[in-house]
Design a protein around this motif. Structure first.
Motif, PDB file in Angstrom:
ATOM      1  N   GLU A 287      -7.372  -5.516   4.954  1.00 35.65           N
ATOM      2  CA  GLU A 287      -6.904  -6.158   6.195  1.00 35.65           C
ATOM      3  C   GLU A 287      -5.593  -5.550   6.692  1.00 35.65           C
ATOM      4  O   GLU A 287      -5.463  -5.226   7.874  1.00 35.65           O
ATOM      5  CB  GLU A 287      -6.725  -7.667   5.957  1.00 35.65           C
ATOM      6  N   LEU A 288      -4.632  -5.399   5.793  1.00 30.21           N
ATOM      7  CA  LEU A 288      -3.301  -4.950   6.200  1.00 30.21           C
ATOM      8  C   LEU A 288      -3.214  -3.441   6.439  1.00 30.21           C
ATOM      9  O   LEU A 288      -2.472  -3.005   7.322  1.00 30.21           O
ATOM     10  CB  LEU A 288      -2.268  -5.360   5.145  1.00 30.21           C
ATOM     11  N   VAL A 289      -3.967  -2.663   5.665  1.00 30.42           N
ATOM     12  CA  VAL A 289      -3.892  -1.197   5.763  1.00 30.42           C
ATOM     13  C   VAL A 289      -5.002  -0.649   6.656  1.00 30.42           C
ATOM     14  O   VAL A 289      -4.725   0.030   7.645  1.00 30.42           O
ATOM     15  CB  VAL A 289      -3.951  -0.548   4.353  1.00 30.42           C
ATOM     16  N   ASP A 290      -6.246  -0.921   6.316  1.00 33.99           N
ATOM     17  CA  ASP A 290      -7.370  -0.302   7.026  1.00 33.99           C
ATOM     18  C   ASP A 290      -7.665  -0.942   8.379  1.00 33.99           C
ATOM     19  O   ASP A 290      -7.834  -0.248   9.375  1.00 33.99           O
ATOM     20  CB  ASP A 290      -8.647  -0.356   6.175  1.00 33.99           C
ATOM     21  N   ARG A 291      -7.741  -2.253   8.397  1.00 36.35           N
ATOM     22  CA  ARG A 291      -8.209  -2.934   9.605  1.00 36.35           C
ATOM     23  C   ARG A 291      -7.120  -3.074  10.665  1.00 36.35           C
ATOM     24  O   ARG A 291      -7.315  -2.744  11.823  1.00 36.35           O
ATOM     25  CB  ARG A 291      -8.768  -4.301   9.243  1.00 36.35           C
ATOM     26  N   ARG A 292      -5.954  -3.582  10.270  1.00 37.98           N
ATOM     27  CA  ARG A 292      -4.899  -3.859  11.245  1.00 37.98           C
ATOM     28  C   ARG A 292      -3.854  -2.749  11.350  1.00 37.98           C
ATOM     29  O   ARG A 292      -3.028  -2.768  12.268  1.00 37.98           O
ATOM     30  CB  ARG A 292      -4.229  -5.179  10.932  1.00 37.98           C
ATOM     31  N   ASN A 293      -3.854  -1.829  10.403  1.00 37.83           N
ATOM     32  CA  ASN A 293      -2.888  -0.727  10.407  1.00 37.83           C
ATOM     33  C   ASN A 293      -1.439  -1.218  10.468  1.00 37.83           C
ATOM     34  O   ASN A 293      -0.599  -0.606  11.124  1.00 37.83           O
ATOM     35  CB  ASN A 293      -3.159   0.244  11.567  1.00 37.83           C
ATOM     36  N   TRP A 294      -1.165  -2.299   9.780  1.00 40.96           N
ATOM     37  CA  TRP A 294       0.184  -2.848   9.756  1.00 40.96           C
ATOM     38  C   TRP A 294       1.062  -2.157   8.716  1.00 40.96           C
ATOM     39  O   TRP A 294       2.273  -2.301   8.733  1.00 40.96           O
ATOM     40  CB  TRP A 294       0.157  -4.343   9.486  1.00 40.96           C
ATOM     41  N   MET A 295       0.435  -1.448   7.789  1.00 43.36           N
ATOM     42  CA  MET A 295       1.184  -0.713   6.778  1.00 43.36           C
ATOM     43  C   MET A 295       0.328   0.420   6.243  1.00 43.36           C
ATOM     44  O   MET A 295      -0.883   0.435   6.448  1.00 43.36           O
ATOM     45  CB  MET A 295       1.668  -1.651   5.654  1.00 43.36           C
ATOM     46  N   THR A 296       0.975   1.354   5.560  1.00 43.69           N
ATOM     47  CA  THR A 296       0.256   2.472   4.961  1.00 43.69           C
ATOM     48  C   THR A 296      -0.148   2.101   3.534  1.00 43.69           C
ATOM     49  O   THR A 296       0.339   1.113   2.974  1.00 43.69           O
ATOM     50  CB  THR A 296       1.137   3.727   4.926  1.00 43.69           C
ATOM     51  N   ASP A 297      -0.996   2.930   2.939  1.00 41.86           N
ATOM     52  CA  ASP A 297      -1.362   2.733   1.536  1.00 41.86           C
ATOM     53  C   ASP A 297      -0.125   2.791   0.647  1.00 41.86           C
ATOM     54  O   ASP A 297       0.014   2.018  -0.298  1.00 41.86           O
ATOM     55  CB  ASP A 297      -2.357   3.800   1.076  1.00 41.86           C
ATOM     56  N   THR A 298       0.774   3.712   0.953  1.00 39.31           N
ATOM     57  CA  THR A 298       1.999   3.844   0.154  1.00 39.31           C
ATOM     58  C   THR A 298       2.850   2.591   0.265  1.00 39.31           C
ATOM     59  O   THR A 298       3.351   2.085  -0.748  1.00 39.31           O
ATOM     60  CB  THR A 298       2.795   5.080   0.611  1.00 39.31           C
TER      61      THR A 298
END
Length: 185
Positions: free
Chosen positions: A40-51
């Motif tokens: 949700e936070l990384v892939d879908r909403r792009n609110w943060m990176t994996d790092t």
């Protein structure tokens, strides 16, 4: 997939949006929602990176309390202050808490039924698989150096095979991880 927004754009997430996002996370998983939080936070909403997610998770793991709750409070605070922390935490825990009370009541009544035990065992296996899959995904995307990989291997062996207490693992692995990451940077 679109690029991750700049820090100033990410800081403007309204509390209601945080509530809805974390409610979606809370309702997505049974036995653990960390993989759903990452998605949700990384892939879908792009609110943060994996790092950024891996770094936040790393800190959340050494704080007292469940990792996902620590992440929700920290993320909510970062993007909308105290109201964002409350919104993210309430979204994550509110509806699932009501469901948990209902399920616990039913489980208390039917716990002895063989099919109920089998269902619980199946859900536990699925949850473990999701956690392992998320760990592998984070590991691949982080592209750790050999020092960080060695720390990971030591922690895995200590926890899985040697049954070393968690506090001792943290006390030893945290400084080693900082050292390994420092050499990488």
């Amino acid at each position: 997939m679109s690029a991750v927004p700049a820090d100033d754009e990410r800081a403007k997430i309204p509390p209601l949006t945080l509530f809805r996002a974390f409610m979606s996370i809370g309702l997505s998983g049974f036995g653990g929602v960390l993989p759903f939080a990452r998605r949700e936070l990384v892939d879908r909403r792009n609110w943060m990176t994996d790092t950024e997610f891996a770094e936040m998770l790393g800190v959340a793991q050494v704080l007292p309390g469940p990792n996902i709750i620590n992440i929700s409070v920290w993320f909510g605070t970062k993007h909308a202050g105290a109201l964002g922390a409350i919104a993210a935490f309430t979204g994550l825990c509110g509806v699932p808490l009501v469901m948990l009370i209902a399920i616990a009541t039913l489980y208390g009544r039917y716990a002895g039924a063989p099919r109920v035990g089998a269902a619980v065992d199946g859900m536990a296996s699925a949850a473990a698989g999701l956690i392992i899959g998320t760990g592998i995904t984070l590991f691949r995307r982080a592209k750790p150096n050999y020092r960080s990989s060695a720390v990971l291997a030591l922690v895995f062996v200590a926890a899985a095979f040697l049954r070393v207490p968690l506090l001792l693992i943290i006390a030893v692995a945290a400084p080693l991880g900082v050292f390994a990451a420092g050499k990488r940077a």
